[in-house]
Design a protein around this motif. Structure first.
Motif, PDB file in Angstrom:
ATOM      1  N   ARG A  24       0.938  -1.018  -0.007  1.00 31.79           N
ATOM      2  CA  ARG A  24       0.104  -0.068  -0.034  1.00 31.79           C
ATOM      3  C   ARG A  24       0.953   1.294   0.077  1.00 31.79           C
ATOM      4  O   ARG A  24       2.046   0.951   0.512  1.00 31.79           O
ATOM      5  CB  ARG A  24      -1.017   0.132   1.135  1.00 31.79           C
ATOM      6  N   LEU A  25       0.295   2.098  -0.698  1.00 29.30           N
ATOM      7  CA  LEU A  25       1.158   3.398  -0.743  1.00 29.30           C
ATOM      8  C   LEU A  25      -0.144   4.744  -0.129  1.00 29.30           C
ATOM      9  O   LEU A  25      -0.928   4.835  -0.475  1.00 29.30           O
ATOM     10  CB  LEU A  25       1.462   3.835  -2.072  1.00 29.30           C
ATOM     11  N   ALA A  26       0.561   5.255   0.917  1.00 28.38           N
ATOM     12  CA  ALA A  26      -0.115   6.373   1.549  1.00 28.38           C
ATOM     13  C   ALA A  26       0.323   7.747   0.809  1.00 28.38           C
ATOM     14  O   ALA A  26       1.453   7.990   0.736  1.00 28.38           O
ATOM     15  CB  ALA A  26       0.087   6.636   2.998  1.00 28.38           C
ATOM     16  N   LEU A  27      -0.774   8.634   0.254  1.00 27.12           N
ATOM     17  CA  LEU A  27      -0.361   9.905  -0.493  1.00 27.12           C
ATOM     18  C   LEU A  27      -1.037  11.049   0.244  1.00 27.12           C
ATOM     19  O   LEU A  27      -2.166  10.920   0.777  1.00 27.12           O
ATOM     20  CB  LEU A  27      -1.178   9.731  -1.827  1.00 27.12           C
ATOM     21  N   VAL A  28      -0.380  12.105   0.512  1.00 20.57           N
ATOM     22  CA  VAL A  28      -0.991  13.191   0.883  1.00 20.57           C
ATOM     23  C   VAL A  28      -1.074  14.147  -0.356  1.00 20.57           C
ATOM     24  O   VAL A  28       0.260  14.478  -1.099  1.00 20.57           O
ATOM     25  CB  VAL A  28      -0.181  14.027   1.894  1.00 20.57           C
ATOM     26  N   VAL A  29      -2.246  14.609  -0.613  1.00 18.24           N
ATOM     27  CA  VAL A  29      -2.636  15.102  -2.004  1.00 18.24           C
ATOM     28  C   VAL A  29      -2.964  16.686  -1.775  1.00 18.24           C
ATOM     29  O   VAL A  29      -4.209  16.679  -1.062  1.00 18.24           O
ATOM     30  CB  VAL A  29      -3.295  14.663  -2.930  1.00 18.24           C
ATOM     31  N   ARG A  30      -2.153  17.591  -2.190  1.00 19.11           N
ATOM     32  CA  ARG A  30      -2.844  19.101  -2.092  1.00 19.11           C
ATOM     33  C   ARG A  30      -3.863  19.292  -3.238  1.00 19.11           C
ATOM     34  O   ARG A  30      -3.716  19.031  -4.148  1.00 19.11           O
ATOM     35  CB  ARG A  30      -1.645  20.046  -2.468  1.00 19.11           C
ATOM     36  N   ALA A  31      -4.934  19.717  -2.473  1.00 19.47           N
ATOM     37  CA  ALA A  31      -6.160  20.200  -3.397  1.00 19.47           C
ATOM     38  C   ALA A  31      -6.636  21.743  -2.842  1.00 19.47           C
ATOM     39  O   ALA A  31      -7.471  21.591  -2.126  1.00 19.47           O
ATOM     40  CB  ALA A  31      -7.105  19.081  -2.977  1.00 19.47           C
ATOM     41  N   GLY A  32      -5.997  22.657  -3.475  1.00 20.94           N
ATOM     42  CA  GLY A  32      -6.465  23.862  -2.822  1.00 20.94           C
ATOM     43  C   GLY A  32      -5.669  24.179  -1.749  1.00 20.94           C
ATOM     44  O   GLY A  32      -4.611  23.983  -1.655  1.00 20.94           O
ATOM     45  N   GLU A  33      -6.425  24.625  -0.797  1.00 19.93           N
ATOM     46  CA  GLU A  33      -6.008  25.043   0.484  1.00 19.93           C
ATOM     47  C   GLU A  33      -5.841  23.806   1.427  1.00 19.93           C
ATOM     48  O   GLU A  33      -5.147  23.965   2.523  1.00 19.93           O
ATOM     49  CB  GLU A  33      -7.092  26.173   1.275  1.00 19.93           C
ATOM     50  N   GLU A  34      -6.596  22.731   1.188  1.00 15.42           N
ATOM     51  CA  GLU A  34      -6.407  21.695   2.033  1.00 15.42           C
ATOM     52  C   GLU A  34      -5.735  20.582   1.468  1.00 15.42           C
ATOM     53  O   GLU A  34      -5.281  20.496   0.175  1.00 15.42           O
ATOM     54  CB  GLU A  34      -7.946  21.218   2.237  1.00 15.42           C
ATOM     55  N   SER A  35      -5.770  19.582   2.021  1.00 15.61           N
ATOM     56  CA  SER A  35      -4.983  18.192   1.753  1.00 15.61           C
ATOM     57  C   SER A  35      -5.827  17.269   1.967  1.00 15.61           C
ATOM     58  O   SER A  35      -6.776  17.074   2.482  1.00 15.61           O
ATOM     59  CB  SER A  35      -3.581  17.914   2.062  1.00 15.61           C
ATOM     60  N   GLN A  36      -5.425  15.920   1.172  1.00 18.47           N
ATOM     61  CA  GLN A  36      -6.360  14.803   1.264  1.00 18.47           C
ATOM     62  C   GLN A  36      -5.311  13.679   1.611  1.00 18.47           C
ATOM     63  O   GLN A  36      -4.279  13.680   1.033  1.00 18.47           O
ATOM     64  CB  GLN A  36      -7.274  14.576   0.095  1.00 18.47           C
ATOM     65  N   LEU A  37      -5.830  12.927   2.221  1.00 19.18           N
ATOM     66  CA  LEU A  37      -5.017  11.861   2.843  1.00 19.18           C
ATOM     67  C   LEU A  37      -5.405  10.572   1.879  1.00 19.18           C
ATOM     68  O   LEU A  37      -6.782  10.166   2.051  1.00 19.18           O
ATOM     69  CB  LEU A  37      -4.929  11.182   4.103  1.00 19.18           C
ATOM     70  N   TRP A  38      -4.906   9.614   1.143  1.00 21.81           N
ATOM     71  CA  TRP A  38      -5.265   8.544   0.350  1.00 21.81           C
ATOM     72  C   TRP A  38      -4.508   7.362   0.515  1.00 21.81           C
ATOM     73  O   TRP A  38      -3.216   7.539   0.879  1.00 21.81           O
ATOM     74  CB  TRP A  38      -5.241   9.177  -1.113  1.00 21.81           C
ATOM     75  N   VAL A  39      -4.992   6.122   0.570  1.00 17.08           N
ATOM     76  CA  VAL A  39      -4.221   5.029   0.520  1.00 17.08           C
ATOM     77  C   VAL A  39      -4.343   4.195  -1.059  1.00 17.08           C
ATOM     78  O   VAL A  39      -5.637   4.193  -1.307  1.00 17.08           O
ATOM     79  CB  VAL A  39      -4.660   4.108   1.678  1.00 17.08           C
ATOM     80  N   VAL A  40      -3.375   3.827  -1.506  1.00 13.80           N
ATOM     81  CA  VAL A  40      -3.385   3.326  -3.103  1.00 13.80           C
ATOM     82  C   VAL A  40      -3.033   2.042  -3.022  1.00 13.80           C
ATOM     83  O   VAL A  40      -1.894   1.710  -2.310  1.00 13.80           O
ATOM     84  CB  VAL A  40      -2.659   4.361  -3.817  1.00 13.80           C
ATOM     85  N   ASP A  41      -3.561   1.185  -3.691  1.00 10.02           N
ATOM     86  CA  ASP A  41      -3.262  -0.330  -4.077  1.00 10.02           C
ATOM     87  C   ASP A  41      -2.322   0.044  -5.340  1.00 10.02           C
ATOM     88  O   ASP A  41      -2.842   0.120  -6.379  1.00 10.02           O
ATOM     89  CB  ASP A  41      -4.285  -1.227  -4.090  1.00 10.02           C
ATOM     90  N   PRO A  42      -0.847  -0.103  -5.153  1.00  9.61           N
ATOM     91  CA  PRO A  42       0.006  -0.169  -6.234  1.00  9.61           C
ATOM     92  C   PRO A  42      -0.352  -1.144  -7.384  1.00  9.61           C
ATOM     93  O   PRO A  42       0.117  -0.753  -8.725  1.00  9.61           O
ATOM     94  CB  PRO A  42       1.314  -0.236  -5.768  1.00  9.61           C
ATOM     95  N   SER A  43      -0.944  -2.338  -6.895  1.00  7.50           N
ATOM     96  CA  SER A  43      -1.276  -3.219  -8.228  1.00  7.50           C
ATOM     97  C   SER A  43      -2.525  -2.802  -9.044  1.00  7.50           C
ATOM     98  O   SER A  43      -2.590  -3.381  -9.950  1.00  7.50           O
ATOM     99  CB  SER A  43      -1.581  -4.589  -7.258  1.00  7.50           C
ATOM    100  N   GLY A  44      -3.328  -1.754  -8.415  1.00  5.59           N
ATOM    101  CA  GLY A  44      -4.343  -1.515  -9.334  1.00  5.59           C
ATOM    102  C   GLY A  44      -5.717  -2.415  -8.891  1.00  5.59           C
ATOM    103  O   GLY A  44      -6.693  -2.096  -9.467  1.00  5.59           O
ATOM    104  N   ALA A  45      -5.678  -3.259  -8.135  1.00  6.54           N
ATOM    105  CA  ALA A  45      -6.648  -4.267  -7.954  1.00  6.54           C
ATOM    106  C   ALA A  45      -7.630  -3.655  -7.079  1.00  6.54           C
ATOM    107  O   ALA A  45      -8.999  -3.809  -6.910  1.00  6.54           O
ATOM    108  CB  ALA A  45      -5.954  -5.420  -7.087  1.00  6.54           C
ATOM    109  N   GLN A  46      -7.388  -2.523  -6.085  1.00  6.78           N
ATOM    110  CA  GLN A  46      -8.649  -1.856  -5.546  1.00  6.78           C
ATOM    111  C   GLN A  46      -8.311  -0.368  -5.854  1.00  6.78           C
ATOM    112  O   GLN A  46      -7.370   0.141  -6.115  1.00  6.78           O
ATOM    113  CB  GLN A  46      -8.416  -1.965  -3.933  1.00  6.78           C
TER     114      GLN A  46
END
Length: 75
Positions: A24-46
């Motif tokens: 799993r890969l945790a990402l902090v993505v900036r979207a305007g003034e705020e940020s979002q915390l995402w978890v990504v499955d690198p295999s693309g299965a989820q």
């Protein structure tokens, strides 16, 4: 080492951290003034999973990769 393209949510990736097992890969993505915390499955299965929206300042997986700690900043 092998390379693979990982689909990430739209925005600027400000921080990332792999889980200990690389599953799993945790990402902090900036979207305007705020940020979002995402978890990504690198295999693309989820599909990517958004955990929260706020001012995420830091992320860290537990050594066993089962928990994700994050810090939220003030205004």
């Amino acid at each position: 080492s092998s390379r693979r393209k990982i689909s990430a949510p739209a925005g600027q990736v400000a921080d990332f951290e792999w889980s200990a097992d690389g599953g799993r890969l945790a990402l902090v993505v900036r979207a305007g003034e705020e940020s979002q915390l995402w978890v990504v499955d690198p295999s693309g299965a989820q599909p990517p999973q958004r955990l929260l929206t706020g001012k995420v300042d830091g992320i860290s997986w537990s050594p066993d990769g089962k928990r994700l700690a994050y810090a939220l900043g003030g205004k």
